[in-house]
Design a protein around this motif. Structure first.
Motif, short mmCIF file in Angstrom:
data_model
loop_
_atom_site.label_atom_id
_atom_site.label_comp_id
_atom_site.label_asym_id
_atom_site.label_seq_id
_atom_site.Cartn_x
_atom_site.Cartn_y
_atom_site.Cartn_z
N THR A 68 62.51 70.21 -25.49
CA THR A 68 63.50 69.13 -25.52
C THR A 68 63.19 68.06 -26.57
O THR A 68 64.05 67.21 -26.84
N SER A 69 62.00 68.08 -27.14
CA SER A 69 61.64 67.04 -28.11
C SER A 69 62.26 67.33 -29.47
O SER A 69 62.45 68.49 -29.86
N SER A 70 62.57 66.27 -30.20
CA SER A 70 63.21 66.43 -31.51
C SER A 70 62.19 66.57 -32.64
O SER A 70 62.52 67.06 -33.72
N HIS A 71 60.96 66.13 -32.40
CA HIS A 71 59.93 66.16 -33.44
C HIS A 71 58.59 66.62 -32.87
O HIS A 71 58.32 66.46 -31.67
N PHE A 72 57.75 67.14 -33.73
CA PHE A 72 56.37 67.45 -33.36
C PHE A 72 55.49 67.30 -34.61
O PHE A 72 55.99 67.24 -35.74
N ARG A 121 60.55 67.85 -37.94
CA ARG A 121 61.73 67.84 -37.08
C ARG A 121 61.95 69.25 -36.57
O ARG A 121 61.90 70.21 -37.36
N THR A 122 62.14 69.41 -35.28
CA THR A 122 62.36 70.74 -34.72
C THR A 122 63.69 71.29 -35.25
O THR A 122 64.76 70.74 -34.97
N ALA A 123 63.60 72.37 -36.04
CA ALA A 123 64.80 72.94 -36.67
C ALA A 123 65.35 74.12 -35.88
O ALA A 123 66.57 74.24 -35.69
N VAL A 135 60.15 76.40 -35.15
CA VAL A 135 60.20 76.22 -36.59
C VAL A 135 60.54 74.76 -36.86
O VAL A 135 61.51 74.22 -36.31
N GLY A 136 59.71 74.13 -37.68
CA GLY A 136 59.93 72.71 -37.97
C GLY A 136 60.13 72.46 -39.44
O GLY A 136 59.51 73.12 -40.29
N GLN A 137 61.03 71.54 -39.75
CA GLN A 137 61.20 71.12 -41.13
C GLN A 137 60.31 69.90 -41.36
O GLN A 137 60.40 68.90 -40.64
#
Length: 330
Positions: A68-72, A121-123, A135-137
């Motif tokens: 549920t998180s938008s970033h990591f 940012r979680t893509a 996968v994160g940008q």
């Protein structure tokens, strides 16, 4: 293909043949607060746009937060952060307690002193068998010149740069395996060349190598018995002789309490302590010079290997101090 249950361990061992870096992945949510865990599934995906991925077991208690998180943030741990890896691999503890952290995009917690750090940012999220793939940008990153922590075959390791093998010394026999690649020769030559720099300092104080060994042992823990000194010097093949202690006493470096017997105690004088401090500084300078072309990981591996050789080659035959009568003149 489904792997039989009795081959799961073998499959894990086969995967362990691939050395990976060690990362800690962190995120934050209003419900859970700061969340983090250790992972070695990190990999790069794309340079343009910059994207990375990592995976998390579906059984992980942290899965819902990352879903549920938008970033990591992905932290590539440095070689001296093994304890941090272990901390974030444990369940049921406050992993961030007493840790200095920064805040990144989306208020995610950022660890310090790593080799590299990526704020993402979680893509995309994908199912991958018993794992979820994230996968994160990359929106921000940091990189420090610190050797990374490595995981291989179920154990932590250090990454060491592969360097060209140095040529044999110019005075080595070209066809002699002893002179070029024999371990005892290499250890002996390294010792003598390093100690040569210290020997000049010893001469200024009229000290022999045996005398320096005694002073350095007393510098670590003063007021030892002759028996203790004899046992600690056993690996050198040297004993504590009356003449040796007499010379150190005459120079004002040590005092002997009582008669020359195994239970008599020897301690540094103030003058002896000053000499030890100066000579230790000279030895440190020689060590720094010897390590000038080695990085931290190479130095760590070298010292670890030498300790292993020392432990494996110890001779268990302690040499006690001889029991001779007489007194040391102070």
């Amino acid at each position: 293909m489904s792997i039989p249950a009795d081959q799961i361990r073998s499959f894990r061992n086969a995967l362990g043949a691939f050395a990976t870096g060690v990362t800690v992945v962190t995120t934050r949510s209003e419900e859970s607060g700061d969340v983090g865990l250790t992972a070695n599934s990190f990999n790069s995906v794309s340079l343009d746009p910059p994207m990375v991925l990592w995976s998390l077991a579906k059984t992980s208690k942290a899965l819902s937060t990352f879903m549920t998180s938008s970033h990591f943030a992905v932290h590539v741990l440095a070689s001296d952060q093994e304890a941090l890896s272990t901390r974030f691999a444990r369940a049921g503890t406050d992993k961030f307690a007493d840790l200095p952290i920064d805040r990144g995009v989306g208020a995610i917690p950022l660890l310090t002193h790593c080799s590299a750090r990526f704020q993402c940012r979680t893509a995309f999220r994908y199912e991958g068998g018993d794992h979820m793939i994230f996968v994160g940008q990359v929106e921000a990153f940091d990189h420090w010149e610190r050797p990374p922590l490595v995981f291989h075959a179920g154990r932590y390791a250090s990454a060491v740069r592969v360097i060209k093998t140095p040529e044999a010394p110019s005075d080595a026999e070209p066809d002699s395996s002893f002179s070029q690649d024999f371990l005892i020769y290499l250890l002996g030559r390294a010792h003598h060349q390093l100690f040569l720099q210290l020997r000049n300092s010893l001469r200024r104080y009229g000290l022999s190598e045996d005398g320096w060994f005694v002073l350095s042992l007393l510098g670590v823990a003063n007021n030892r018995t002759l028996d203790e000194l004899g046992r600690l010097l056993a690996y050198t093949g040297k004993g504590i002789t009356y003449d040796l202690l007499a010379s150190l006493g005459a120079a004002g470096f040590v005092k002997l309490a009582g008669f020359y017997d195994p239970h008599a105690r020897v301690e540094l004088t103030d003058a002896g302590r000053r000499v030890v401090i100066e000579l230790v500084a000279a030895a440190r300078a020689a060590e720094d010079h010897a390590q000038r072309n080695l990085d931290d990981a190479q130095t760590h591996v070298l010292k670890h290997a030498l300790r292993q050789i020392v432990n494996d080659s110890q001779v268990v035959s302690p040499m006690a101090a001889p029991s001779l009568e007489g007194e040391l003149d102070e």
